[in-house]
Every structure is written in C-alpha cells, then in structure tokens.
Scaffold this motif. Structure first.
Motif: not given
Length: 125
Positions: A13-16, A64-67, A85-90, A116-125
């Motif tokens: 969380p908080g990363d880019s 908004k404001g982050r992406f 990034l937030k966990p809910e962006d997973t 296109g084929q997707g790419t997985l983003v996982t946001v967690s500590s």
C-alpha cells in the motif's frame, strides 16, 4: 493483431506501479484506449480511458488523482501510471481498444473493442 498488458506485480500500500498496453499488428495512435480492471469476485469496471483524439479522458472516482493514462506513440504503447496504491486496487488489469469514452464514463465498445490479456496487480502488506 495483439494487445498485451504488462507491468503488474505485488506491491505494498502506498507504492506506485506503471502498466503498459502494447499493440502489435496495428497502431494505437488515434484509437480510444481504456484500462479496465476486475477485482476478485467483482465485475469489470473501467479505471481510466482516453478517446482517440486525446481530448476526453475519463477516470473512475476511485482512480482520480492517483491514476494517470498516457500514450507513447513512438512505442505504440498506452500506460496507466498508478500512485498511492490501495488494497482495493488489487485486480487483473486489462487494456481495451475502442471503448466508448465520455466525460462521465467509459464503456465496453462491444464488437468494436479488442481486449488484451490482463496483468495482475496485488496490493498488500
């Protein structure tokens, strides 16, 4: 003809993170492009879209404001830069050509759209 999303990963969380949507066999310049995502157990939702003339840009309220969506025509690539990034962006993130882009929303273009084929983003500590 291929559309490929890449750049996902596991972040805290908080990363880019910046995702790339690269086309082969056709040119993205002048095409509307959208980034959609599907979180576990949820429906697809639009995150960020830009119309073909780059005059209409849509961001989901949660983005908004982050992406930020951007193009590099020389690389035939559209990016989605994501900050704080937030966990809910997973989610699995997909790019799509020819979505219907309006100031109030971005929608699947149906038969006119390619995914296109997707790419997985996982946001967690």
């Amino acid at each position: 003809v291929q559309l490929q999303a890449s750049g996902g990963g596991h972040v805290q969380p908080g990363d880019s993170l910046t995702l790339s949507c690269t086309a082969s066999g056709f040119i993205l310049k002048g095409l509307a492009v959208g980034w959609f995502r599907r979180a576990p157990g949820k429906e697809h939702e639009s995150a960020a879209c830009v119309n073909g003339g780059d005059r209409i840009v849509y961001y989901a309220d949660s983005a908004k404001g982050r992406f930020f969506i951007s193009r590099d025509n020389a690389k035939n690539t559209v990016y989605l830069s994501m900050y704080d990034l937030k966990p809910e962006d997973t989610a699995v993130y997909y790019c799509m050509t020819d979505p219907v882009v309006r100031g109030y929303g971005c929608f699947d273009g149906g038969e006119d759209s390619d995914w296109g084929q997707g790419t997985l983003v996982t946001v967690s500590s």
